[in-house]
Design an enzyme around this catalytic site. Structure first.
Site, short mmCIF file in Angstrom:
data_model
loop_
_atom_site.label_atom_id
_atom_site.label_comp_id
_atom_site.label_asym_id
_atom_site.label_seq_id
_atom_site.Cartn_x
_atom_site.Cartn_y
_atom_site.Cartn_z
N SER A 30 47.22 26.60 5.33
CA SER A 30 46.59 27.53 4.16
C SER A 30 45.68 28.43 4.64
O SER A 30 45.32 29.61 4.29
CB SER A 30 45.95 26.80 2.83
OG SER A 30 44.97 26.00 3.51
N THR A 31 44.77 28.20 5.63
CA THR A 31 43.84 28.82 6.35
C THR A 31 44.62 29.97 6.91
O THR A 31 44.33 31.14 7.34
CB THR A 31 42.81 28.18 7.11
OG1 THR A 31 42.42 27.20 6.52
CG2 THR A 31 41.67 28.88 7.59
N ASP A 85 44.86 28.97 14.94
CA ASP A 85 45.41 27.93 14.03
C ASP A 85 44.44 27.40 13.17
O ASP A 85 43.18 27.47 13.80
CB ASP A 85 46.36 27.22 14.70
CG ASP A 85 47.45 26.22 13.80
OD1 ASP A 85 47.26 26.37 12.64
OD2 ASP A 85 48.07 25.34 14.44
N GLY A 86 44.50 26.66 12.40
CA GLY A 86 43.58 25.63 11.55
C GLY A 86 43.59 24.35 12.18
O GLY A 86 44.00 24.19 13.28
N ASP A 88 42.73 20.00 10.81
CA ASP A 88 42.24 18.86 9.81
C ASP A 88 40.97 18.33 10.23
O ASP A 88 40.24 18.04 9.29
CB ASP A 88 43.32 17.86 9.56
CG ASP A 88 44.67 18.48 9.31
OD1 ASP A 88 44.68 19.06 7.96
OD2 ASP A 88 45.69 18.12 9.92
N GLY A 99 48.09 18.54 11.93
CA GLY A 99 49.53 17.89 11.41
C GLY A 99 49.80 17.53 9.99
O GLY A 99 50.43 17.12 9.45
N GLY A 100 48.33 17.90 9.10
CA GLY A 100 48.59 17.59 7.82
C GLY A 100 49.72 18.58 7.09
O GLY A 100 50.31 17.68 6.08
N GLU A 107 53.24 22.99 16.69
CA GLU A 107 51.87 23.75 17.03
C GLU A 107 51.43 23.48 18.41
O GLU A 107 50.67 24.06 19.06
CB GLU A 107 50.95 23.09 16.11
CG GLU A 107 51.04 23.67 14.62
CD GLU A 107 50.16 22.94 13.67
OE1 GLU A 107 50.33 23.50 12.46
OE2 GLU A 107 49.77 21.90 13.80
N LYS A 125 35.64 20.61 7.77
CA LYS A 125 36.52 20.29 8.97
C LYS A 125 35.60 19.80 10.01
O LYS A 125 36.38 18.99 11.07
CB LYS A 125 37.64 21.22 9.23
CG LYS A 125 38.42 21.63 8.12
CD LYS A 125 39.17 20.83 7.53
CE LYS A 125 40.28 21.17 6.52
NZ LYS A 125 39.76 21.94 5.52
#
Length: 227
Positions: A30-31, A85-86, A88, A99-100, A107, A125
């Site tokens: 989502s981010t 990238d974001g 978790d 990996g959520g 990735e 996070k």
């Protein structure tokens, strides 16, 4: 300012790390959706030129293509300047749990192509020790029982993520109850277990920069962490 607004804030902040005229790596979640939308808006407003993107998931590929951003296969490039990238979870050394969204293998492949990993995340996070978030592990299905026992020996409780197949056709174990005090050693060990495709600890491919969205006196801001 809520968590979603913080995600938009760091998505826009990541534009400063996009090298003009180059191919970039784009993650999942989502981010990252916020970053892709911000990138498309910047291209439309300023004519910022990017040569294309290598995406880590079908989800991100579709979003990039809807915005008219050219997506290349990882096999078409020999390297990337940046991967955005974001996470978790991220610790004070830039090591992450990812990996959520079940895209951890792709990735890690895209991250391996990049010179620099820029993590975009909200303040929730940032952790002292990885492991509070259930650790995703992509696996070969026939190894699920044995891997569950191996994680139990480390104090973890592994459960199969029901109804989920990765873009590679793999299954995901989510492991709860771990405290990962040495992320690099943990990643190295688990990656050697038969049946593991990818463990969602990113220590070898840790972030070099983290853009952290946080609340500041009722308003949102971005804190830059470098590792």
């Amino acid at each position: 300012m809520n968590q979603d607004q913080l995600k938009h804030l760091v998505g826009r902040a990541a534009l400063d790390y996009v090298p003009a005229g180059q191919i970039i790596g784009v993650g999942t979640g989502s981010t990252v959706d916020c970053f892709i939308d911000a990138l498309a808006a910047r291209i439309a407003e300023t004519g910022l030129a990017v040569a294309g993107a290598v995406s880590s998931s079908e989800r991100s590929t579709q979003r990039l293509q809807r915005h008219g951003i050219h997506v290349l296969d990882a096999g078409e490039v020999t390297g990337l300047g940046v991967y955005i990238d974001g996470a978790d979870e991220i610790d004070g050394q830039g090591c992450m749990v990812k990996g959520g969204g079940a895209a951890l293998t792709r990735e890690k492949i895209v991250a391996d192509l990049a010179e620099r990993f820029v993590c975009i995340a909200d303040e929730s996070k940032l952790v002292q020790t990885l492991g509070a978030f259930p650790l995703p592990v992509e696996i070969i299905p026939m190894a699920a029982a044995q891997l569950t026992r191996r994680f139990a020996a480390l104090g973890g409780q592994a459960t199969l993520r029901a109804g989920v197949l990765t873009d590679n056709g793999g299954h995901i174990l989510d492991v709860r109850g771990l405290s990962i005090t040495d992320p690099l050693a943990f990643e190295t060990e688990v990656n050697q277990w038969p049946g593991v495709v990818t463990v969602g600890v990113f220590a070898r491919h840790r972030a070099k920069v983290c853009l952290l969205g946080e609340m500041r006196g009722g308003a949102g801001g971005v804190r830059t962490l470098t590792f």
